[in-house]
Design an enzyme around this catalytic site. Structure first.
Site, PDB file in Angstrom:
ATOM      1  N   ARG A   1      21.183  36.903  23.080  1.00  0.00           N
ATOM      2  CA  ARG A   1      21.855  36.062  24.067  1.00  0.00           C
ATOM      3  C   ARG A   1      20.833  35.783  25.156  1.00  0.00           C
ATOM      4  O   ARG A   1      20.429  36.681  25.890  1.00  0.00           O
ATOM      5  CB  ARG A   1      23.090  36.755  24.641  1.00  0.00           C
ATOM      6  CG  ARG A   1      23.823  35.890  25.662  1.00  0.00           C
ATOM      7  CD  ARG A   1      25.204  36.405  26.003  1.00  0.00           C
ATOM      8  NE  ARG A   1      25.182  37.504  26.946  1.00  0.00           N
ATOM      9  CZ  ARG A   1      25.560  38.752  26.670  1.00  0.00           C
ATOM     10  NH1 ARG A   1      25.951  39.062  25.448  1.00  0.00           N
ATOM     11  NH2 ARG A   1      25.522  39.686  27.593  1.00  0.00           N
TER      12      ARG A   1
ATOM     13  N   ASP B   1      23.786  44.445  27.033  1.00  0.00           N
ATOM     14  CA  ASP B   1      23.414  43.618  28.171  1.00  0.00           C
ATOM     15  C   ASP B   1      22.068  44.069  28.731  1.00  0.00           C
ATOM     16  O   ASP B   1      21.646  45.202  28.505  1.00  0.00           O
ATOM     17  CB  ASP B   1      24.497  43.714  29.246  1.00  0.00           C
ATOM     18  CG  ASP B   1      24.559  42.469  30.115  1.00  0.00           C
ATOM     19  OD1 ASP B   1      23.657  41.622  30.001  1.00  0.00           O
ATOM     20  OD2 ASP B   1      25.505  42.362  30.913  1.00  0.00           O
TER      21      ASP B   1
END
Length: 310
Positions: free
Chosen positions: A183, A133
């Site tokens: 992402r 992330d």
């Protein structure tokens, strides 16, 4: 008004006093259930079973960030290793996503890398993927360095990039040679205008441009692209650009959060899109929840309704 509301909510997310007290309030506990099925991994896995029946994959993140001791980071890594085993045993189509500061980046970058490598190897062994992330802009360079080091030996790894950062298009160029898994999200931190685009129009335009670039590059490189947005109109716009270039819906994934636009998630899956839902869980949900509220005014209205009795 929306920008002011976003700024206030992001300020509240950083407030340590509120972080300690607000999660104890019943209305906050009710409101957060929109975005997470529960605080335990068992809650997340149960929700995944229902989604898998609909042809929707899942991505898991245990909430928490900025740990200050390597022993804490090791405990987080151990938790994810156990979670991967539970995913395998339950035959769930699931992956994991971790924050570098949850694995000790603020304490020891090399130790953080070793924990990431352990998780990547475990995910790879069962045909899964580890996602890294992205946190606020002060962590971007170190996070990219970690990802490039990890990707050299573990190709089944991905990274989150934020379209509201002015630098992201160049970061994509930096990663293209390694055929990355990305992402792409809009971004949820409070950044100065020198660092980030401030209007929705600018962010959406950058998101669109980066996504189309990655899709075109995917024709000659092994790129995996996840569109991390609830903006269905933007997803369909990107799909239109892809179709015009002879690229089908299977070339990318739509990645949304649990509980947000659930009907659209199901509709997209029925329409032939590959859909993956990120399920967050854990007790340290307050800052994450406030950032979710800051993303869309509709989320704030939902939270306010939890103040009403009954």
């Amino acid at each position: 008004m929306n920008r002011l509301m976003r700024k206030v909510l992001l300020s509240l997310a950083r407030n340590a006093w509120l972080r300690e007290r607000l999660p104890r309030l019943p209305f906050m506990q009710r409101a957060v259930r929109r975005f997470m099925p529960g605080e335990d991994a068992e809650d997340a896995l149960q929700a995944a079973v229902d989604l898998q029946v609909l042809g929707i994959g899942t991505l898991y993140t245990r909430l928490g960030e900025n740990l200050t001791e390597i022993a804490q980071a090791q405990a987080v890594a151990d938790h994810y290793l156990a979670l991967l085993e539970r995913i395998r045993s339950a035959e769930i189509d699931g992956e994991i996503s971790v924050k570098p500061t949850q694995l000790g980046l603020d304490v020891d970058e090399d130790a953080c890398f070793e924990l990431l490598r352990t998780l990547a190897a475990a995910a790879e062994a069962q045909g899964s993927c580890l996602w890294i992330d992205m946190e606020d802009s002060s962590y971007v360079d170190r996070t990219l360095d970690l990802y490039q080091r990890l990707r050299a030996s573990h190709p089944r790894t991905g990274i989150c990039l934020q379209a509201y950062l002015r630098r992201t298009a160049k970061d994509v160029e930096r990663l293209l040679p390694i055929g990355p898994a990305i992402r792409l999200v809009k971004g949820a931190y409070d950044e100065p205008k020198q660092v980030a685009f401030r209007t929705r129009k600018e962010v959406d335009a950058n998101f669109l441009g980066i996504a189309v670039t990655l899709l075109r590059e995917s024709r000659t490189r092994p790129i995996r692209l996840g569109l991390g947005t609830h903006d269905v109109e933007l997803v369909e716009q990107i799909a239109g650009h892809a179709a015009a270039a002879g690229i089908g819906k299977g070339a990318f994934e739509v990645q949304m959060l649990y509980g947000i636009r659930a009907k659209e998630q199901r509709r997209l899956a029925r329409s032939g899109y590959r859909v993956q839902v990120l399920i967050a869980y854990g007790a340290a949900w307050y800052p994450w929840y406030m950032r979710r509220l800051a993303e869309r005014p509709a989320n704030v209205l939902f939270a306010l309704r939890q103040l009403l009795p009954g």
